[in-house]
Design an enzyme around this catalytic site. Structure first.
Site, PDB file in Angstrom:
ATOM      1  CG  HIS A 152       2.851  -2.566   0.103  1.00  0.00           C
ATOM      2  ND1 HIS A 152       2.156  -3.348   1.107  1.00  0.00           N
ATOM      3  CD2 HIS A 152       2.261  -3.482  -1.028  1.00  0.00           C
ATOM      4  CE1 HIS A 152       2.367  -4.663   0.777  1.00  0.00           C
ATOM      5  NE2 HIS A 152       2.324  -4.727  -0.668  1.00  0.00           N
TER       6      HIS A 152
ATOM      7  CB  CYS B 230       4.065 -15.505  -0.827  1.00  0.00           C
ATOM      8  SG  CYS B 230       2.282 -16.474  -0.098  1.00  0.00           S
TER       9      CYS B 230
ATOM     10  CB  CYS C 159      -2.026 -19.144   0.562  1.00  0.00           C
ATOM     11  SG  CYS C 159      -1.262 -18.019  -0.288  1.00  0.00           S
TER      12      CYS C 159
ATOM     13  CB  CYS D 172       3.781 -11.226  -9.778  1.00  0.00           C
ATOM     14  SG  CYS D 172       2.308  -9.775 -10.414  1.00  0.00           S
TER      15      CYS D 172
ATOM     16  CD  GLU E 189       5.586 -19.695  -2.978  1.00  0.00           C
ATOM     17  OE1 GLU E 189       7.020 -20.252  -3.447  1.00  0.00           O
ATOM     18  OE2 GLU E 189       5.599 -19.254  -2.176  1.00  0.00           O
TER      19      GLU E 189
ATOM     20  CB  SER F 100      -4.695 -10.447  -1.849  1.00  0.00           C
ATOM     21  OG  SER F 100      -3.152  -9.145  -1.435  1.00  0.00           O
TER      22      SER F 100
HETATM   23  N1  SAH Z   1      -0.937  -9.496  -6.102  1.00  0.00           N
HETATM   24  C1  SAH Z   1      -1.117 -10.094  -5.473  1.00  0.00           C
HETATM   25  C2  SAH Z   1      -1.421 -11.397  -4.251  1.00  0.00           C
HETATM   26  C3  SAH Z   1      -0.501 -11.949  -3.691  1.00  0.00           C
HETATM   27  S1  SAH Z   1      -0.671 -11.330  -1.958  1.00  0.00           S
HETATM   28  C4  SAH Z   1      -1.244  -8.806  -4.449  1.00  0.00           C
HETATM   29  O1  SAH Z   1      -0.011  -8.378  -4.753  1.00  0.00           O
HETATM   30  O2  SAH Z   1      -1.798  -8.312  -3.481  1.00  0.00           O
HETATM   31  C5  SAH Z   1       1.494 -11.332  -1.266  1.00  0.00           C
HETATM   32  C6  SAH Z   1       1.549 -10.333   0.259  1.00  0.00           C
HETATM   33  O3  SAH Z   1       2.173 -10.302  -0.303  1.00  0.00           O
HETATM   34  C7  SAH Z   1       1.191  -9.247  -1.369  1.00  0.00           C
HETATM   35  O4  SAH Z   1       0.667  -8.608  -0.092  1.00  0.00           O
HETATM   36  C8  SAH Z   1       2.230  -8.631  -1.512  1.00  0.00           C
HETATM   37  O5  SAH Z   1       2.737  -7.631  -1.132  1.00  0.00           O
HETATM   38  C9  SAH Z   1       2.919  -9.483  -0.009  1.00  0.00           C
HETATM   39  N2  SAH Z   1       5.122  -9.088  -0.303  1.00  0.00           N
HETATM   40  C10 SAH Z   1       5.118  -9.343  -1.564  1.00  0.00           C
HETATM   41  N3  SAH Z   1       6.193  -9.090  -1.195  1.00  0.00           N
HETATM   42  C11 SAH Z   1       6.807  -9.163   0.313  1.00  0.00           C
HETATM   43  C12 SAH Z   1       8.153  -9.130   1.104  1.00  0.00           C
HETATM   44  N4  SAH Z   1       9.645  -9.229  -0.012  1.00  0.00           N
HETATM   45  N5  SAH Z   1       7.939  -9.513   2.416  1.00  0.00           N
HETATM   46  C13 SAH Z   1       6.552  -9.776   3.018  1.00  0.00           C
HETATM   47  N6  SAH Z   1       5.766  -9.373   2.244  1.00  0.00           N
HETATM   48  C14 SAH Z   1       5.956  -9.260   0.392  1.00  0.00           C
HETATM   49 FE1  SF4 Z   2       2.222  -9.333  -8.325  1.00  0.00          FE
HETATM   50 FE2  SF4 Z   2       1.310  -9.140  -5.715  1.00  0.00          FE
HETATM   51 FE3  SF4 Z   2       4.166  -9.625  -5.961  1.00  0.00          FE
HETATM   52 FE4  SF4 Z   2       3.077  -7.218  -6.499  1.00  0.00          FE
HETATM   53  S1  SF4 Z   2       2.764  -7.331  -4.903  1.00  0.00           S
HETATM   54  S2  SF4 Z   2       4.457  -8.450  -7.712  1.00  0.00           S
HETATM   55  S3  SF4 Z   2       1.146  -7.028  -7.530  1.00  0.00           S
HETATM   56  S4  SF4 Z   2       2.256 -10.752  -6.447  1.00  0.00           S
END
Ligand code: SAH
Ligand code: SF4
Length: 344
Positions: A209, A326, A95, A102, A81, A184
């Protein structure tokens, strides 16, 4: 994008420049609209080069029309997406995804729960952006910013991400300044250092986080390999080199990482750093029991940070109605046949 084609037919430089302008900047809808090319060359191009590596399967527009989320299908049928966010200040941010699913498997992330279906090519990353460029050009607008915050971990697909960045910043192609690109990462230190060494000077967002190593390692497996102190050290180096503020993403999960003491720990870590903390209300996913922090607690948390000298904002989720976090949309579509209960 047409290097091979250009080489095969020994095209002069002005032809590739004509192509780049039409394809990346003017948003042509098919190679038929490449009017600067002679008809025979255009026909050969049509026969030999794909106009897009991804096909759009679904487009969701938010009620305010400020967010468009698309589900795109690869040649092999897998889905990813991409999202366009039209900000009130005029920025049009795309985005992009850089993987199907992943492999990092953070505990709270829908993309992670999908598992890993492969890395996207630079062309596939670019095709997400060019799709939105075509839409925007119709109303005299342009893509102005790109964030690598879709599906996948950019540091684990560094070569293709780097190639995509080269196309995004090429003045003859998408022509965006490096400051308009945000990468990111969940914290792969050697790859991040490599990116910087390769010359990346864009914005950096870190999926943080948690305010300490113990909790971070519990939520994000990558923290076990690359601990928090080493990550912050690498980011301090980036800030020293570029004088750029680093953004930290912090998903607010009830009774997990949203306690008052966590906010004070963050103050300790960041009050003397050039940092911005983005508090993101957690979007529930079905595989885990986590809950979203309550609004009052999120605000209290933000206030502690701000009072402690740490710049912090609560992310306004754009296009909430088109979907939540996302990764969730593609996740649902990819699993559709096996899981009938999921609504779209
Ligand atoms: N893999 C990279 C890029 C993806 S960014 C990374 O993790 O930075 C996607 C963002 O959405 C990240 O900051 C991730 O931590 C956040 N994200 C993932 N799952 C989420 C959720 N359930 N609710 C809100 N944000 C979330
Ligand atoms: Fe992958 Fe980013 Fe999701 Fe972690 S937050 S599983 S690194 S997409």
């Amino acid at each position: 994008m047409i290097q091979e084609f250009a080489k095969k037919y020994n095209l002069p430089k002005f032809r590739t420049l004509q192509f780049d302008k039409a394809f990346y900047q003017n948003g042509i809808e098919s190679f038929d609209q490449l009017s600067t090319f002679p008809a025979d060359l255009r026909e050969r191009l049509k026969a030999e080069v794909e106009f897009s590596t991804l096909s759009v399967e679904k487009e969701l527009i938010s009620a305010h029309k400020d967010t468009i989320k698309i589900l795109m299908k690869r040649a092999d049928g897998q889905r990813i997406e991409a999202v366009l966010m039209k900000h009130k200040d005029g920025r049009n941010t795309v985005c992009v995804s850089c993987m199907v699913g992943c492999p990092v498997n953070c505990s709270f992330c829908a993309t992670g729960k999908m598992g890993f279906g492969g890395s996207l090519s630079a062309r596939e990353i670019i095709d997400q952006i060019v799709y939105f460029q075509r839409q925007l050009v119709k109303s005299g607008e342009r893509v102005s910013n790109v964030v690598f915050m879709g599906m996948g971990e950019p540091m684990l697909n560094l070569e293709q991400v780097q190639q995509a960045i080269d196309i995004i910043t090429d003045p003859d192609k998408l022509a965006l300044g490096s400051r308009r690109i945000t990468i990111s990462t969940s914290g792969y230190i050697p790859q991040f250092k490599q990116l910087v060494e390769n010359g990346f000077r864009g914005r950096v967002a870190i999926s943080l986080h948690a305010p300490n190593q113990e909790l971070r390692a519990k939520l994000m497996p990558v923290a076990k390999i690359y601990p928090l102190d080493q990550l912050l050290e690498a980011l301090d180096e980036y800030t020293a080199l570029t004088n750029k503020r680093v953004s930290y993403e912090y998903v607010m999960i009830k009774n997990m990482n949203d306690k008052t003491e966590h906010a004070y720990e963050l103050v300790k870590l960041f009050s003397k750093r050039l940092a911005h903390i983005n508090l993101i209300p957690y979007n529930p996913i079905r595989e885990v029991e986590f809950e979203r922090s309550v609004r009052d607690q999120i605000n209290r948390f933000r206030d502690i940070l701000t009072r402690g000298g740490v710049e912090a904002t609560v992310r306004v989720t754009m296009g909430d109605d088109v979907n939540a976090a996302c990764g969730q949309l593609a996740d649902r579509e990819n699993k559709k046949n096996t899981d009938k209960k999921i609504r779209i």
